[in-house]
Every structure is written in C-alpha cells, then in structure tokens.
Design an enzyme around this catalytic site. Structure first.
Site, PDB file in Angstrom:
ATOM      1  N   HIS A  67       0.823  -1.213   0.000  1.00  0.00           N
ATOM      2  CA  HIS A  67       0.000   0.000   0.000  1.00  0.00           C
ATOM      3  C   HIS A  67       0.858   1.264   0.000  1.00  0.00           C
ATOM      4  O   HIS A  67       0.402   2.301   0.450  1.00  0.00           O
ATOM      5  CB  HIS A  67      -0.936   0.000   1.214  1.00  0.00           C
ATOM      6  CG  HIS A  67      -1.962  -1.082   1.156  1.00  0.00           C
ATOM      7  ND1 HIS A  67      -1.984  -2.144   2.022  1.00  0.00           N
ATOM      8  CD2 HIS A  67      -3.009  -1.275   0.320  1.00  0.00           C
ATOM      9  CE1 HIS A  67      -2.993  -2.950   1.727  1.00  0.00           C
ATOM     10  NE2 HIS A  67      -3.632  -2.448   0.701  1.00  0.00           N
ATOM     11  N   HIS A  68       2.096   1.170  -0.494  1.00  0.00           N
ATOM     12  CA  HIS A  68       2.924   2.385  -0.509  1.00  0.00           C
ATOM     13  C   HIS A  68       2.365   3.401  -1.490  1.00  0.00           C
ATOM     14  O   HIS A  68       2.698   4.571  -1.426  1.00  0.00           O
ATOM     15  CB  HIS A  68       4.383   2.039  -0.855  1.00  0.00           C
ATOM     16  CG  HIS A  68       4.571   1.593  -2.269  1.00  0.00           C
ATOM     17  ND1 HIS A  68       4.095   0.371  -2.720  1.00  0.00           N
ATOM     18  CD2 HIS A  68       5.150   2.183  -3.344  1.00  0.00           C
ATOM     19  CE1 HIS A  68       4.388   0.257  -4.008  1.00  0.00           C
ATOM     20  NE2 HIS A  68       5.024   1.342  -4.402  1.00  0.00           N
ATOM     21  N   ARG A  69       1.543   2.942  -2.422  1.00  0.00           N
ATOM     22  CA  ARG A  69       0.802   3.823  -3.338  1.00  0.00           C
ATOM     23  C   ARG A  69      -0.630   3.329  -3.396  1.00  0.00           C
ATOM     24  O   ARG A  69      -0.881   2.124  -3.252  1.00  0.00           O
ATOM     25  CB  ARG A  69       1.365   3.735  -4.756  1.00  0.00           C
ATOM     26  CG  ARG A  69       2.803   4.191  -4.897  1.00  0.00           C
ATOM     27  CD  ARG A  69       2.888   5.625  -5.406  1.00  0.00           C
ATOM     28  NE  ARG A  69       4.264   6.026  -5.595  1.00  0.00           N
ATOM     29  CZ  ARG A  69       5.033   6.592  -4.663  1.00  0.00           C
ATOM     30  NH1 ARG A  69       4.557   6.815  -3.455  1.00  0.00           N
ATOM     31  NH2 ARG A  69       6.281   6.933  -4.937  1.00  0.00           N
ATOM     32  N   LYS A  97       6.615  -4.697 -10.385  1.00  0.00           N
ATOM     33  CA  LYS A  97       6.420  -4.317 -11.784  1.00  0.00           C
ATOM     34  C   LYS A  97       6.026  -2.837 -11.896  1.00  0.00           C
ATOM     35  O   LYS A  97       6.601  -2.080 -12.672  1.00  0.00           O
ATOM     36  CB  LYS A  97       5.277  -5.195 -12.323  1.00  0.00           C
ATOM     37  CG  LYS A  97       5.116  -5.263 -13.791  1.00  0.00           C
ATOM     38  CD  LYS A  97       3.890  -6.096 -14.170  1.00  0.00           C
ATOM     39  CE  LYS A  97       3.949  -7.553 -13.728  1.00  0.00           C
ATOM     40  NZ  LYS A  97       2.848  -8.358 -14.305  1.00  0.00           N
ATOM     41  N   LYS A 109      -3.446  -8.809  -6.620  1.00  0.00           N
ATOM     42  CA  LYS A 109      -3.867  -9.842  -7.580  1.00  0.00           C
ATOM     43  C   LYS A 109      -5.055 -10.583  -6.998  1.00  0.00           C
ATOM     44  O   LYS A 109      -5.138 -10.793  -5.787  1.00  0.00           O
ATOM     45  CB  LYS A 109      -2.726 -10.815  -7.857  1.00  0.00           C
ATOM     46  CG  LYS A 109      -2.957 -11.766  -9.023  1.00  0.00           C
ATOM     47  CD  LYS A 109      -2.930 -11.081 -10.374  1.00  0.00           C
ATOM     48  CE  LYS A 109      -1.658 -11.190 -11.079  1.00  0.00           C
ATOM     49  NZ  LYS A 109      -1.398 -10.541 -12.295  1.00  0.00           N
TER      50      LYS A 109
HETATM   51  N1  GLU Z   1      -2.672  -9.113 -15.178  1.00  0.00           N
HETATM   52  C1  GLU Z   1      -1.738  -8.233 -15.779  1.00  0.00           C
HETATM   53  C2  GLU Z   1      -0.362  -8.398 -15.188  1.00  0.00           C
HETATM   54  O1  GLU Z   1      -0.029  -9.435 -14.634  1.00  0.00           O
HETATM   55  C3  GLU Z   1      -2.218  -6.782 -15.844  1.00  0.00           C
HETATM   56  C4  GLU Z   1      -2.438  -6.076 -14.563  1.00  0.00           C
HETATM   57  C5  GLU Z   1      -3.135  -4.726 -14.715  1.00  0.00           C
HETATM   58  O2  GLU Z   1      -3.296  -4.255 -15.828  1.00  0.00           O
HETATM   59  O3  GLU Z   1      -3.509  -4.184 -13.678  1.00  0.00           O
HETATM   60  O4  GLU Z   1       0.482  -7.554 -15.297  1.00  0.00           O
END
Ligand code: GLU
Length: 473
Positions: A67-69, A97, A109
């Site tokens: 939750h840093h952003r 990412k 996720k």
């Molecule tokens: N499920 C994709 C991923 O693993 C997209 C995530 C997104 O667009 O929020 O990067």
C-alpha cells in the site's frame, strides 16, 4: 492440480529474488521486511447457482501486497490452479512491476478457483458479479482502493461485468468505471490495452537487443530483425507478442498452447495457427510445421529468442540447460524458478525479467484508469489543434520545396493523432526509459543480471516510498 502441491512456494521464489537484490541495498532490514510482506489477503467462499440450479461453493482470493501507493492494481485470474500462495506471489510481482515502470500503484492480484473453460457464460457472469460484490463489501475494489484487470482466464467481458456490478451497487459513484481496467471500448476502455502486454514484451526485447555488449555471451548479434523466436503459450500475451515480433521483422519458428506445440524453421503465422486450432481442435497438423510431442518441448527448440508466455514454473532446474535460445523475455509472471535462473545465467543467457518484460499491460491499464478519472479521451482536446498546426507547418515547408509535394504525402504528414497513437508511443517511451533505468543499475552497481537490477530498482522505489511517508502512528 492445485498450486499448493507444486514443489515450492511461488511467493517464496519471488522473495528469494528480492533477497538477492536486497544484498546490494542499504535499506534498513525493517524496511526490506515491509516491502516483502503481503499487506492484506482476503479469502472468500461464496455460493453460486450453476446452470442446473445446484449450489456450487466457489473459493476466491484478493491479495493486496503493498500500500505504498494507492490504489493497488493487478489482474484477476480464473483458473483451477488458483491458490493463496499464487495470488500472494503475483501481487508481489505487481508491486515490483509497477515500481520498475514507474506507474503509481501498489501491487494486488485476485483469483477465482474455477475452470472457465468448463463454465457457461451465464454461470461465469454470476460468479464474476458475486465475486465483485464480495470485494466491494470489504473495500477490496474501487478506483482509489484496488483496481482489477484481466489476467489468465479473464478478459474484456469479465471486466465489463465487474464495472457494471460496481456501478449498479453504487449508482452515485462518479468515477465508478475507474474501478477496473481492461474494459471494452464501449465500456470506456482504452484502445491498445488488449495487445499491450504482448507488444510490451517485444518492445522490451528490442531494448535488450540494442546493446551488442550485453549479447556477446548469448552469442547473438544486435537487433530484432531476422531473429528466430519461440513463443511458449499462445494466449493473450503470447499471441500479441508473436504478431508484434513478426511485424518488427522477427520470425516466429515455434509456438505452443496447453495441448500441443509445433515448430517450423521457415516461420509461422500465429493467428493462422489459432484459426487452425479453432477449426480442427488442435494446433497439431498445421501445414508445413513439425508436431512436437509435448508443449514443454517447445522451450528447448533451436532459436535465438524465447518468450515464455504461459504460466509460472515452466522453466526449472530440470529443463533450463536444454534451452538453446540466447535471450529469454518473460511474458508470463514467474516462468523461471530461481535455480533455473542461476543455471541460465551460468550458460550465458540474457533474461529479460517478468517485472519489466510483461509490464506493458499495467502501463496501459494506468492510462485507462487516468482516462476514466478524467472522463475524457486522450486525443479529444488536442486532435484538431494538432492537425491544424501541423497543416500550417507542412504547407509552409511544401511552399518552399523546389518540386510540388504529392497531395497523398501532405495528407499523411497531417494525419491527426488517434488515441491509439498516444497509447502506443507512451507505452514505447515507458518501456525504453524503464529499460535504461534497469540497465544503468545493472552496469553501475555491477550486479549479476537484469533481474537483480530490476528487483533492486523496485525495492529502492517501494522502500523509499515507505520511508518518506513514515510509519503511522
Ligand atoms: N494481469 C496483468 C499483469 O499481470 C495486468 C495487470 C493490470 O493491468 O492491472 O500484469
């Protein structure tokens, strides 16, 4: 088979990669521990009636890793392999990412443990809507809380159901449509989102293939044109990676899907392969290509580049040393186990890691979220203005030319930008800038590889944000 029974924990593997990077960081151990932690995990079971009217109990998750952003961001996966460990690992990868490509989200996720291939659209819709309502109850969805997107087994259709459920249950929410990305254009999605991850993988490959020095150990010359590519997993990411690679001059020599793989040194048309599968029920028997006996054999074929775009744990210590391709760009999340990673590095392969290589999807999701919050498409305020000012400039230059310029050429030069032009160029720019940031850390800090550099960049960005915001209370 459920993922818990896999040989190792996926979340543990991700943390192993982070630990290697942490050895090169001066962040306090407590900050590193916070960066690694999965902050919140919601596990639910809920009833949904199947098409025969029977009650089925569905198991689902949403993990918010960091939750840093705000909001947190990441896809929702529909798959029978979904597990708590898997969503936690994938949420962590999302945090890193987003930090690597500099989009202002924490990582999340979701997963619903079903086999979408065995569910009717009506049953899937009931599951999706009920799942969304459960997320709303606990504030695990919302434009400023947590924003899902497509992942394995989900797409525009499911994102549309999520958006509609969110809007229906909160009719006064002005920004409701920003609660999810990857929507269709009619649901206020953004052009270019569907192909963004696959295109991003190829843009990442182009960056990696731009530096001759980095390719020496892999035995490759610079440039994508003419390179022979294997695409393992011709799903949403793999298909668009294959198409973009060919568009940019590469040759796709082998592809796989969950139930088959084919190889043709003369090149394959990925779309034609999928059309063949739709017609015949299998990609095997594609004209001119050789059938391989197992989908996993694809990884080991003769080629220059490999794009693993299927699922996690595809490249292990068992098969790593049989991989022939010199450069591996990870289209999937977590395709390479840490032991395999070390073996591949030892063998001189250049790995373009998932937390950079497949970030194109979330980059374009970010553009969609901004568009939904601003309630205006990116070209609307500038399109005509740009057209007119370009026209003036082009007319002026044309009037000074010794020979008249063809009307067709003038028209092309003055073509006003479409929204897709902004999306593509902004994605290209992000992938290029992020590669340079990762590569600079790799070289300047003398790190073993691009993955360690990407993890270190992520760790320092996320850790830095935690330090700057301080600890409450
Ligand atoms: N499920 C994709 C991923 O693993 C997209 C995530 C997104 O667009 O929020 O990067």
């Amino acid at each position: 088979m459920p993922n818990q029974s896999a040989r190792r924990s996926f979340f543990h593997s991700v943390n192993q990669y982070l630990d290697v990077a942490a050895e090169h960081s001066s962040l306090a151990p407590g900050v590193i521990r916070q960066v690694k932690s999965c902050n919140a995990l919601y596990r639910i079971r809920f009833p949904v009636r199947d098409d025969a009217g029977e009650i089925q109990v569905i198991e689902a998750f949403r993990a918010e890793h960091s939750h840093h952003r705000s909001p947190t961001k990441g896809g929702v996966r529909f798959s029978p392999r979904v597990s708590q460990d898997e969503v936690m690992a994938l949420a962590a990868l999302m945090s890193y990412k987003c930090a690597v490509v500099n989009v202002p989200f924490g990582g999340a996720k979701g997963g619903v443990r079903i086999d979408p291939g065995r569910c009717s659209p009506a049953f899937l819709e009931r599951i999706t809507r009920r799942y969304t309502s459960e997320l709303i109850r606990k504030q695990f969805i919302g434009p400023d809380d947590d924003v899902p997107a497509p992942d394995v087994g989900t797409g525009e259709r499911e994102m549309g159901w999520i958006a509609d459920t969110y809007k229906t249950l909160g009719p006064d929410r002005l920004n409701a449509l920003a609660c999810v990305t990857g929507k269709s254009l009619t649901m206020h999605g953004i052009p270019g989102r569907t192909e963004a991850t696959g295109l991003g993988v190829v843009l990442a490959l182009e960056q990696a293939l731009d530096h001759g020095d980095d390719l020496k150990r892999a035995g490759l010359s610079p440039g994508l044109a003419g390179k022979r590519v294997l695409v393992h997993g011709l799903g949403k990411v793999g298909l668009h990676a294959a198409l973009a690679a060919v568009e940019r001059g590469a040759v796709v020599v082998g592809v796989s899907v969950s139930d088959g793989a084919i190889y043709d040194p003369n090149g394959l048309d990925a779309q034609a392969v999928l059309d063949h599968r739709a017609e015949r029920g299998s990609i095997l028997g594609f004209p001119g290509a050789t059938d391989l006996s197992e989908p996993s054999e694809l990884l080991e074929q003769d080629a220059d580049l490999l794009v693993p775009a299927a699922l996690e744990h595809d490249i292990t210590a068992d098969n790593a040393l049989r991989i022939q391709a010199g450069v591996i760009a990870e289209g999937a999340n977590g395709p390479t186990d840490p032991e395999a990673d070390a073996l591949l590095r030892g063998a001189g392969k250049l790995i373009v890691p998932d937390i950079y290589a497949n970030a194109g999807g979330v980059v374009v999701s970010y553009f969609e979220w901004v568009k939904n919050l601003s309630h205006i498409s990116f070209e609307r305020m500038t399109r005509r203005y740009q057209e007119l000012s370009t026209r003036q400039l082009v007319d002026l230059v044309a009037s000074r030319m010794p020979e008249p310029v063809a009307e067709e050429t003038l028209k092309e030069l003055c073509r006003p930008p479409e929204e897709i032009d902004f999306v593509r160029t902004a994605l290209e720019n992000t992938m290029a800038q992020s590669y340079h940031a990762v590569r600079e850390i790799w070289k300047q800090r003398d790190l073993p590889d691009l993955r360690t550099a990407a993890y270190l960049l992520a760790l320092e960005n996320v850790g830095g944000a935690y330090i700057e915001s301080g600890v409450f209370p």
